[in-house]
Design an enzyme around this catalytic site. Structure first.
Site, PDB file in Angstrom:
ATOM      1  N   ASP A  71      -0.530   4.856 -20.868  1.00  0.00           N
ATOM      2  CA  ASP A  71      -1.131   6.190 -20.910  1.00  0.00           C
ATOM      3  C   ASP A  71      -0.582   7.140 -19.852  1.00  0.00           C
ATOM      4  O   ASP A  71      -1.129   8.227 -19.666  1.00  0.00           O
ATOM      5  CB  ASP A  71      -2.651   6.072 -20.731  1.00  0.00           C
ATOM      6  CG  ASP A  71      -3.315   5.392 -21.914  1.00  0.00           C
ATOM      7  OD1 ASP A  71      -2.773   5.497 -23.029  1.00  0.00           O
ATOM      8  OD2 ASP A  71      -4.368   4.762 -21.717  1.00  0.00           O
ATOM      9  N   HIS A  74      25.979   5.409  -4.922  1.00  0.00           N
ATOM     10  CA  HIS A  74      24.675   5.825  -5.440  1.00  0.00           C
ATOM     11  C   HIS A  74      23.582   4.823  -5.067  1.00  0.00           C
ATOM     12  O   HIS A  74      22.686   4.533  -5.847  1.00  0.00           O
ATOM     13  CB  HIS A  74      24.731   6.018  -6.960  1.00  0.00           C
ATOM     14  CG  HIS A  74      25.502   7.232  -7.369  1.00  0.00           C
ATOM     15  ND1 HIS A  74      25.893   7.469  -8.670  1.00  0.00           N
ATOM     16  CD2 HIS A  74      25.971   8.279  -6.646  1.00  0.00           C
ATOM     17  CE1 HIS A  74      26.560   8.608  -8.730  1.00  0.00           C
ATOM     18  NE2 HIS A  74      26.622   9.117  -7.519  1.00  0.00           N
ATOM     19  N   ASP A 108      21.708  10.942   1.517  1.00  0.00           N
ATOM     20  CA  ASP A 108      22.066  11.967   0.527  1.00  0.00           C
ATOM     21  C   ASP A 108      20.774  12.287  -0.213  1.00  0.00           C
ATOM     22  O   ASP A 108      20.351  11.541  -1.100  1.00  0.00           O
ATOM     23  CB  ASP A 108      23.136  11.422  -0.413  1.00  0.00           C
ATOM     24  CG  ASP A 108      23.657  12.475  -1.391  1.00  0.00           C
ATOM     25  OD1 ASP A 108      22.967  13.486  -1.608  1.00  0.00           O
ATOM     26  OD2 ASP A 108      24.744  12.263  -1.961  1.00  0.00           O
ATOM     27  N   ASP A 134      21.351  20.003  -2.128  1.00  0.00           N
ATOM     28  CA  ASP A 134      22.061  18.727  -2.084  1.00  0.00           C
ATOM     29  C   ASP A 134      22.732  18.603  -0.711  1.00  0.00           C
ATOM     30  O   ASP A 134      23.682  19.327  -0.421  1.00  0.00           O
ATOM     31  CB  ASP A 134      23.110  18.687  -3.207  1.00  0.00           C
ATOM     32  CG  ASP A 134      23.690  17.301  -3.440  1.00  0.00           C
ATOM     33  OD1 ASP A 134      23.298  16.369  -2.722  1.00  0.00           O
ATOM     34  OD2 ASP A 134      24.538  17.161  -4.329  1.00  0.00           O
ATOM     35  N   HIS A 142      35.738   9.679  -5.015  1.00  0.00           N
ATOM     36  CA  HIS A 142      35.040  10.729  -5.769  1.00  0.00           C
ATOM     37  C   HIS A 142      35.646  12.098  -5.458  1.00  0.00           C
ATOM     38  O   HIS A 142      36.480  12.240  -4.551  1.00  0.00           O
ATOM     39  CB  HIS A 142      33.535  10.703  -5.481  1.00  0.00           C
ATOM     40  CG  HIS A 142      33.161  10.920  -4.039  1.00  0.00           C
ATOM     41  ND1 HIS A 142      33.118  12.159  -3.445  1.00  0.00           N
ATOM     42  CD2 HIS A 142      32.797  10.036  -3.074  1.00  0.00           C
ATOM     43  CE1 HIS A 142      32.736  12.037  -2.184  1.00  0.00           C
ATOM     44  NE2 HIS A 142      32.545  10.759  -1.926  1.00  0.00           N
ATOM     45  N   HIS A 184      30.852  19.551  -6.681  1.00  0.00           N
ATOM     46  CA  HIS A 184      30.390  19.800  -8.052  1.00  0.00           C
ATOM     47  C   HIS A 184      29.574  21.086  -8.043  1.00  0.00           C
ATOM     48  O   HIS A 184      29.095  21.536  -6.991  1.00  0.00           O
ATOM     49  CB  HIS A 184      29.557  18.620  -8.576  1.00  0.00           C
ATOM     50  CG  HIS A 184      28.408  18.228  -7.687  1.00  0.00           C
ATOM     51  ND1 HIS A 184      27.227  18.941  -7.620  1.00  0.00           N
ATOM     52  CD2 HIS A 184      28.264  17.195  -6.820  1.00  0.00           C
ATOM     53  CE1 HIS A 184      26.408  18.368  -6.756  1.00  0.00           C
ATOM     54  NE2 HIS A 184      27.015  17.307  -6.249  1.00  0.00           N
ATOM     55  N   HIS A 202      23.808  18.442 -10.454  1.00  0.00           N
ATOM     56  CA  HIS A 202      25.156  18.525 -11.012  1.00  0.00           C
ATOM     57  C   HIS A 202      25.070  19.576 -12.111  1.00  0.00           C
ATOM     58  O   HIS A 202      24.797  19.271 -13.266  1.00  0.00           O
ATOM     59  CB  HIS A 202      25.614  17.179 -11.564  1.00  0.00           C
ATOM     60  CG  HIS A 202      26.008  16.210 -10.507  1.00  0.00           C
ATOM     61  ND1 HIS A 202      26.879  15.173 -10.722  1.00  0.00           N
ATOM     62  CD2 HIS A 202      25.665  16.107  -9.199  1.00  0.00           C
ATOM     63  CE1 HIS A 202      27.042  14.479  -9.602  1.00  0.00           C
ATOM     64  NE2 HIS A 202      26.306  15.027  -8.675  1.00  0.00           N
ATOM     65  N   GLU A 237      31.730  17.913  -0.232  1.00  0.00           N
ATOM     66  CA  GLU A 237      31.235  16.612   0.212  1.00  0.00           C
ATOM     67  C   GLU A 237      32.313  15.527   0.276  1.00  0.00           C
ATOM     68  O   GLU A 237      32.286  14.560  -0.477  1.00  0.00           O
ATOM     69  CB  GLU A 237      30.107  16.144  -0.703  1.00  0.00           C
ATOM     70  CG  GLU A 237      30.420  16.209  -2.199  1.00  0.00           C
ATOM     71  CD  GLU A 237      29.299  15.620  -3.049  1.00  0.00           C
ATOM     72  OE1 GLU A 237      28.841  14.498  -2.757  1.00  0.00           O
ATOM     73  OE2 GLU A 237      28.888  16.309  -4.003  1.00  0.00           O
ATOM     74  N   TYR A 272      34.784   5.432   2.754  1.00  0.00           N
ATOM     75  CA  TYR A 272      33.988   4.232   2.530  1.00  0.00           C
ATOM     76  C   TYR A 272      34.911   3.029   2.733  1.00  0.00           C
ATOM     77  O   TYR A 272      35.794   2.772   1.905  1.00  0.00           O
ATOM     78  CB  TYR A 272      33.395   4.240   1.118  1.00  0.00           C
ATOM     79  CG  TYR A 272      32.785   5.584   0.777  1.00  0.00           C
ATOM     80  CD1 TYR A 272      31.473   5.880   1.117  1.00  0.00           C
ATOM     81  CD2 TYR A 272      33.555   6.574   0.157  1.00  0.00           C
ATOM     82  CE1 TYR A 272      30.918   7.132   0.838  1.00  0.00           C
ATOM     83  CE2 TYR A 272      33.017   7.824  -0.130  1.00  0.00           C
ATOM     84  CZ  TYR A 272      31.709   8.095   0.219  1.00  0.00           C
ATOM     85  OH  TYR A 272      31.163   9.331  -0.058  1.00  0.00           O
ATOM     86  N   ARG A 316      29.661  10.185   4.567  1.00  0.00           N
ATOM     87  CA  ARG A 316      29.799  11.356   3.697  1.00  0.00           C
ATOM     88  C   ARG A 316      29.091  12.514   4.384  1.00  0.00           C
ATOM     89  O   ARG A 316      28.033  12.341   4.989  1.00  0.00           O
ATOM     90  CB  ARG A 316      29.208  11.103   2.307  1.00  0.00           C
ATOM     91  CG  ARG A 316      29.404  12.266   1.337  1.00  0.00           C
ATOM     92  CD  ARG A 316      29.194  11.877  -0.125  1.00  0.00           C
ATOM     93  NE  ARG A 316      27.831  11.445  -0.441  1.00  0.00           N
ATOM     94  CZ  ARG A 316      27.490  10.183  -0.678  1.00  0.00           C
ATOM     95  NH1 ARG A 316      28.391   9.198  -0.622  1.00  0.00           N
ATOM     96  NH2 ARG A 316      26.240   9.862  -0.960  1.00  0.00           N
ATOM     97  N   GLU A 349      27.938  16.481   3.407  1.00  0.00           N
ATOM     98  CA  GLU A 349      27.829  17.364   2.238  1.00  0.00           C
ATOM     99  C   GLU A 349      26.976  18.583   2.550  1.00  0.00           C
ATOM    100  O   GLU A 349      25.905  18.473   3.138  1.00  0.00           O
ATOM    101  CB  GLU A 349      27.201  16.603   1.076  1.00  0.00           C
ATOM    102  CG  GLU A 349      26.963  17.442  -0.176  1.00  0.00           C
ATOM    103  CD  GLU A 349      26.338  16.635  -1.293  1.00  0.00           C
ATOM    104  OE1 GLU A 349      26.463  17.055  -2.458  1.00  0.00           O
ATOM    105  OE2 GLU A 349      25.714  15.593  -1.008  1.00  0.00           O
TER     106      GLU A 349
END
Length: 470
Positions: free
Chosen positions: A46, A252, A269, A280, A363, A367, A374, A406, A410, A427, A429
């Site tokens: 529910d 991610h 992030d 972001d 990467h 973006h 995105h 960004e 790694y 990273r 960004e």
């Protein structure tokens, strides 16, 4: 007293957007455009997932209730309704359980539609609206449910062919038109995005201040989520990434149960959504409050790469230019540190040509960002001549386009990588708005230089220690 969910934008903002779409459709020969909102989705039994409107629908309406559909009739006459909304009817019993509903009449007045109808009438009204219209415009193939409804409406129109009534002869994808509109932000959108960036920056500062060896990733996530809501955002714009130590090398990685250890870097992030617009931000900082020499060395390389990308972001540049600028700095840094063996390559150009950087930076550097983290919009110049390899040129940046910047590194354990760099993930960004001669960064209320990050963390710890002894 304002009703819940009352629109906060001026009615003219939405009306002008709809008028732009109608003008474009008239230029293309007229017809009817259909833009549905998102369906409600059940989480379990529910309980539904928290409802979030469709971005295209919201962009043209400002309306956040479920079970709604916008119709724009570019073939309507001067005295006919060209902007129509279907939405839930007023229902006092359901409002006791679910809250306020505008209803068709209330929505028409509040949001500036020419006409509005109960959503229950959509099956009877749409065949009439589509009759004798030259074209149908909607997001072709994006929803099997909508495709089925459209086929049903068209079949109902075709059933009247003996009466001289014709169905639209062509169907066109509406999204390229809407994508190009949404790609260039207006002043009101930028105002919301600036505030979203400020709230997200406050959240990152709070997480930095709260971090110390022994803290769980989910505890830092809790600091973020608390701050988003405290300052008025509706929630996170996407699933928060809070990664301690080697977890930062998973692009991610969701906030989990890992404990930050002395000597770990923490990569966060995470950012909020405010009034339908995303921010972001990514920052990387030491759990101990001090970078190790190896961490600082790589951090400064990534920061220099971000600055190179920022310097390359301006009107007239292409979307790819910031990425190329960042890759050059990162590739040189990988050579200088010995992470990429210099004896295998004669220059940084060879590193780039061979994509030797890719195992450590896999990467893109950014973006589009806007209503969606995105965001929509082509990254290539649609319809432009292709090069010798058959590729389209990268999109040219225009003022008021918004994108992230960004870069990252790694470094996973490998025999040919110096051990002091193993399991370091970094990273950095920020969100940028293109200007004629550069870009405006929306998210710099949180420190980005290593010295500034260390100072914030040390000040927070000193304040906490003083509070305990007071």
């Amino acid at each position: 007293m304002n009703q819940p969910n009352e629109p906060t934008l001026a009615v003219d903002v939405y009306r002008k957007r709809r008028e732009r779409v109608l003008a474009a459709l008239r230029t293309a020969g007229g017809g009817v455009a259909i833009v549905p909102t998102a369906p409600e989705v059940m989480r379990n039994r529910d309980a539904d997932y928290p409802y979030r409107h469709d971005s295209y629908f919201y962009y043209l309406t400002g309306f956040t209730e479920p079970e709604a559909l916008l119709v724009l009739d570019a073939s309507a006459g001067p005295d006919e309704a060209s902007s129509l909304l279907f939405c839930r009817a007023k229902n006092s019993e359901r409002e006791i359980w679910e809250g306020f509903r505008f209803g068709p009449e209330g929505a028409r007045e509040a949001f500036g539609f020419d006409a509005a109808f109960p959503v229950d009438e959509i099956e009877s009204q749409m065949p009439s609206i589509l009759s004798d219209k030259p074209a149908l415009h909607y997001a072709l193939g994006s929803s099997a449910e909508l495709d089925a409804k459209v086929r049903g409406w068209l079949d109902a129109v075709r059933a009247k062919a003996r009466s001289g009534i014709a169905a639209p002869a062509v169907a066109r994808d509406l999204l390229p038109l809407l994508d190009d509109m949404r790609l260039v932000k207006d002043a009101h959108e930028l105002s919301i995005m600036r505030r979203a960036g400020q709230i997200s920056a406050i959240a990152h500062r709070r997480a930095m201040a709260a971090c110390r060896p022994g803290v769980h990733e989910y505890e830092l996530e809790a600091e973020l989520l608390y701050t988003f809501r405290k300052y008025g955002a509706q929630g996170p714009a996407y699933g928060s990434i809070v990664a301690a130590g080697a977890n930062a090398c998973v692009l991610h990685y969701p906030a989990g149960n890992a404990i930050a250890r002395d000597g770990d870097l923490i990569l966060i992030d995470a950012a909020c959504e405010l009034d339908g617009y995303a921010s972001d931000i990514t920052r990387t900082f030491p759990a101990s409050g001090r970078f190790t020499p190896a961490q600082r060395e790589l951090y400064d390389i990534v920061l220099a790469a971000q600055q190179a990308a920022i310097d390359a972001t301006r009107a007239g540049a292409t979307f790819d230019d910031p990425h190329h600028a960042a890759v050059r700095v990162l590739s040189q840094g990988l050579l200088d540190t010995g992470i990429i063996e210099s004896g295998l390559f004669s220059s940084v150009d060879d590193v780039i040509a061979e994509r030797a950087y890719a195992p450590f930076y896999m990467h893109r550097t950014g973006h589009w960002i806007g209503m969606d983290v995105h965001d929509c919009g082509d990254y290539k110049e649609r319809g432009a001549p292709r090069d010798a390899q058959g590729a389209l040129p990268a999109r040219t940046l225009q003022p008021s386009m918004a994108l992230t910047i960004e870069p990252g590194l790694y470094i996973r354990p490998a025999n040919n990588v110096p051990e002091q760099y193993w399991n370091i993930g970094i990273r950095i960004e920020d969100d940028a708005v293109v200007t004629p001669d550069g870009c405006e960064l929306l998210t710099r209320d949180v420190p980005v230089k290593a010295d500034e990050i260390e100072a914030l963390m040390q000040q927070a710890r000193a304040a906490a220690a003083a509070a305990q002894t007071a």
